[in-house]
Design a protein around this motif. Structure first.
Motif, PDB file in Angstrom:
ATOM      1  N   THR A 200       0.845  -1.197   0.000  1.00 44.29           N
ATOM      2  CA  THR A 200       0.000   0.000   0.000  1.00 44.29           C
ATOM      3  C   THR A 200       0.878   1.243   0.000  1.00 44.29           C
ATOM      4  OG1 THR A 200      -1.845  -1.112   1.088  1.00 44.29           O
ATOM      5  CG2 THR A 200      -1.681   1.271   1.425  1.00 44.29           C
ATOM      6  N   GLY A 201       0.510   2.223  -0.825  1.00 43.70           N
ATOM      7  CA  GLY A 201       1.254   3.481  -0.871  1.00 43.70           C
ATOM      8  C   GLY A 201       2.403   3.509  -1.858  1.00 43.70           C
ATOM      9  N   THR A 202       2.606   2.418  -2.606  1.00 46.35           N
ATOM     10  CA  THR A 202       3.698   2.368  -3.590  1.00 46.35           C
ATOM     11  C   THR A 202       3.636   3.562  -4.547  1.00 46.35           C
ATOM     12  OG1 THR A 202       3.827  -0.037  -3.506  1.00 46.35           O
ATOM     13  CG2 THR A 202       4.649   1.010  -5.511  1.00 46.35           C
ATOM     14  N   GLN A 203       4.793   4.225  -4.705  1.00 46.00           N
ATOM     15  CA  GLN A 203       4.854   5.420  -5.553  1.00 46.00           C
ATOM     16  C   GLN A 203       5.517   5.114  -6.897  1.00 46.00           C
ATOM     17  OE1 GLN A 203       6.625   8.564  -3.263  1.00 46.00           O
ATOM     18  NE2 GLN A 203       4.929   8.581  -1.796  1.00 46.00           N
ATOM     19  N   ASP A 204       5.573   6.152  -7.741  1.00 45.73           N
ATOM     20  CA  ASP A 204       6.023   5.985  -9.129  1.00 45.73           C
ATOM     21  C   ASP A 204       7.335   5.207  -9.263  1.00 45.73           C
ATOM     22  OD1 ASP A 204       3.922   7.703  -9.422  1.00 45.73           O
ATOM     23  OD2 ASP A 204       4.921   8.980 -10.904  1.00 45.73           O
ATOM     24  N   ILE A 235      -4.312   2.155 -10.361  1.00 44.78           N
ATOM     25  CA  ILE A 235      -3.057   2.342  -9.615  1.00 44.78           C
ATOM     26  C   ILE A 235      -2.869   3.799  -9.190  1.00 44.78           C
ATOM     27  CG2 ILE A 235      -1.915   0.426 -10.815  1.00 44.78           C
ATOM     28  CD1 ILE A 235      -0.338   2.597 -12.411  1.00 44.78           C
ATOM     29  N   LEU A 236      -3.721   4.700  -9.716  1.00 47.28           N
ATOM     30  CA  LEU A 236      -3.536   6.137  -9.449  1.00 47.28           C
ATOM     31  C   LEU A 236      -3.731   6.459  -7.977  1.00 47.28           C
ATOM     32  CD1 LEU A 236      -5.527   7.869 -12.354  1.00 47.28           C
ATOM     33  CD2 LEU A 236      -3.048   7.554 -12.172  1.00 47.28           C
ATOM     34  N   LEU A 244      -2.699   2.343  -4.041  1.00 46.94           N
ATOM     35  CA  LEU A 244      -1.338   2.700  -4.444  1.00 46.94           C
ATOM     36  C   LEU A 244      -1.265   4.218  -4.601  1.00 46.94           C
ATOM     37  CD1 LEU A 244      -0.173  -0.046  -6.962  1.00 46.94           C
ATOM     38  CD2 LEU A 244      -0.306  -0.099  -4.475  1.00 46.94           C
ATOM     39  N   ASN A 245      -0.079   4.694  -4.909  1.00 47.66           N
ATOM     40  CA  ASN A 245       0.130   6.142  -4.924  1.00 47.66           C
ATOM     41  C   ASN A 245       0.899   6.538  -6.189  1.00 47.66           C
ATOM     42  OD1 ASN A 245      -0.041   8.715  -3.952  1.00 47.66           O
ATOM     43  ND2 ASN A 245       1.491   8.445  -2.333  1.00 47.66           N
ATOM     44  N   VAL A 246       0.424   6.080  -7.324  1.00 47.10           N
ATOM     45  CA  VAL A 246       1.091   6.342  -8.593  1.00 47.10           C
ATOM     46  C   VAL A 246       0.452   7.574  -9.239  1.00 47.10           C
ATOM     47  CG1 VAL A 246       1.597   5.402 -10.887  1.00 47.10           C
ATOM     48  CG2 VAL A 246       1.650   3.899  -8.887  1.00 47.10           C
ATOM     49  N   SER A 247       1.295   8.441  -9.798  1.00 45.58           N
ATOM     50  CA  SER A 247       0.789   9.659 -10.436  1.00 45.58           C
ATOM     51  C   SER A 247       0.288   9.344 -11.845  1.00 45.58           C
ATOM     52  CB  SER A 247       1.916  10.692 -10.527  1.00 45.58           C
ATOM     53  OG  SER A 247       2.857  10.274 -11.508  1.00 45.58           O
ATOM     54  N   CYS A 251       1.693   6.525 -14.456  1.00 44.94           N
ATOM     55  CA  CYS A 251       0.817   5.572 -15.155  1.00 44.94           C
ATOM     56  C   CYS A 251       1.094   5.610 -16.664  1.00 44.94           C
ATOM     57  CB  CYS A 251      -0.636   5.930 -14.840  1.00 44.94           C
ATOM     58  SG  CYS A 251      -1.833   4.708 -15.378  1.00 44.94           S
ATOM     59  N   LYS A 252       1.315   6.808 -17.165  1.00 48.08           N
ATOM     60  CA  LYS A 252       1.630   6.961 -18.589  1.00 48.08           C
ATOM     61  C   LYS A 252       2.989   6.339 -18.924  1.00 48.08           C
ATOM     62  CE  LYS A 252       1.784  10.566 -22.129  1.00 48.08           C
ATOM     63  NZ  LYS A 252       1.810  12.025 -22.372  1.00 48.08           N
ATOM     64  N   GLN A 253       3.937   6.508 -18.010  1.00 48.76           N
ATOM     65  CA  GLN A 253       5.253   5.886 -18.223  1.00 48.76           C
ATOM     66  C   GLN A 253       5.152   4.358 -18.213  1.00 48.76           C
ATOM     67  OE1 GLN A 253       8.652   7.592 -16.050  1.00 48.76           O
ATOM     68  NE2 GLN A 253       7.329   9.309 -15.549  1.00 48.76           N
ATOM     69  N   ARG A 254       4.273   3.850 -17.372  1.00 47.84           N
ATOM     70  CA  ARG A 254       4.015   2.409 -17.362  1.00 47.84           C
ATOM     71  C   ARG A 254       3.539   1.939 -18.740  1.00 47.84           C
ATOM     72  NH1 ARG A 254      -1.604   0.253 -14.974  1.00 47.84           N
ATOM     73  NH2 ARG A 254      -2.232   1.363 -16.871  1.00 47.84           N
TER      74      ARG A 254
END
Ligand SMILES: [Zn+2]
Length: 300
Positions: A200-204, A235-236, A244-247, A251-254
């Motif tokens: 939980t809380g995983t970032q970019d 994932i945002l 999660l804590n993805v910007s 997400c676009k980079q993914r």
């Protein structure tokens, strides 16, 4: 030209106040047209899938109950949508959309469905807004028609692809890879061929590095001739279910990385959209639109 499966029936009429963001489907279509990423020529409307392909991965009683609207009420509650003829039509059409995408991806490199990624659909039951497993049906279709000998499912929705994992647990020709939140639904996880659980809380940075460290080696090891990508945007950090804590940029980079891998290895890729539950629809629509924008700019 990027081919995208979409039909007005993707938007199901739901009772007022229903928690599923059904509007997103037509908003993505509208946004891609409005900004000029797409014209109507990019979109095609699928026909309903033939039952013979559905029955390749789903049990006959389950399919019969879906079509007769006689699914057990407990299961209907777990699915989360009111069981109506429109819902069933929609499922059959979306599923054919993903099959169509496999054919167009084999021709063009990529094709995308503005829905699908219904990975919580098991052979004999549905849950979590999923009834038919579109990727499962399409993977079976590729095997049945001799168009693939080895597939890799890259499921990056924040929830585990539990239905897909079970569906292909004994089918080595469909390798299931799921990278998801450890603490998210489903609490009882199934076993994919490869599961990566993120805290939980995983970032970019951590999210992307994990993907960067995994996917190229996985492609090298599995040696697929076809990729499925479930590109959920739950994932945002704004998502109310994802944890999660993805910007949006992360997400676009993914998405960019997954498409670059497909291109680098010469692998056709069919994209199903997966989930997204940010309270603000613009967060969902923008992140999903990025997947289409990136595909359009990298492949065409
Ligand atoms: Zn999800």
């Amino acid at each position: 030209m990027l081919q995208i499966a979409f039909s007005p029936v993707y938007r199901l009429r739901l009772p007022d106040g229903h928690r599923f963001p059904m509007l997103k489907y037509e908003l993505i279509h509208e946004q891609l047209l409005y900004e000029g990423t797409c014209t109507e020529a990019n979109f095609f409307g699928p026909a309903p899938v033939d039952d013979c392909y559905v029955l390749g991965v789903h049990t006959a009683p389950y399919v019969r109950n879906l079509k007769a609207l006689t699914v057990d009420p407990t299961m209907v509650r777990r699915i989360g949508f009111p069981l109506t003829p429109d819902l069933i039509d929609r499922e059959w059409i979306i599923t054919q959309g993903t099959i169509d995408c496999t054919q167009k991806a084999r021709r063009d490199g990529v094709a995308m469905n503005v829905a699908g990624g219904t990975h919580h659909a098991f052979p004999d039951r549905g849950e979590g807004f999923c009834m038919l497993n579109d990727v499962g049906v399409a993977a079976h279709y590729l095997l049945e028609t001799g168009q693939s000998k080895q597939m890799l499912v890259v499921d990056l929705d924040v929830h585990q692809g539990n239905g897909t994992a079970v569906m292909f647990g004994h089918e080595p020709r469909v390798f299931t890879f799921s990278m998801h939140g450890k603490d998210n639904y489903p609490l009882r996880k199934e076993r994919s061929d490869l599961d990566i659980e993120l805290p939980t809380g995983t970032q970019d940075e951590q999210y992307l590095n994990t993907l960067y460290d995994t996917l190229p080696g996985l492609i090298g090891r599995v040696q697929p001739d076809f990729l499925f990508f479930v590109s959920g945007v739950d994932i945002l950090s704004s998502d109310r279910l994802g944890k999660l804590n993805v910007s949006r940029d992360g997400c676009k980079q993914r998405d960019t990385f997954v498409f670059e891998q497909a291109i680098r290895h010469g692998l056709p890729i069919a994209v199903s959209m997966g989930g997204g539950y940010s309270p603000r629809l613009t967060d969902i629509v923008e992140a999903h639109c990025n997947t289409f924008r990136v595909a359009n700019s990298l492949f065409f």
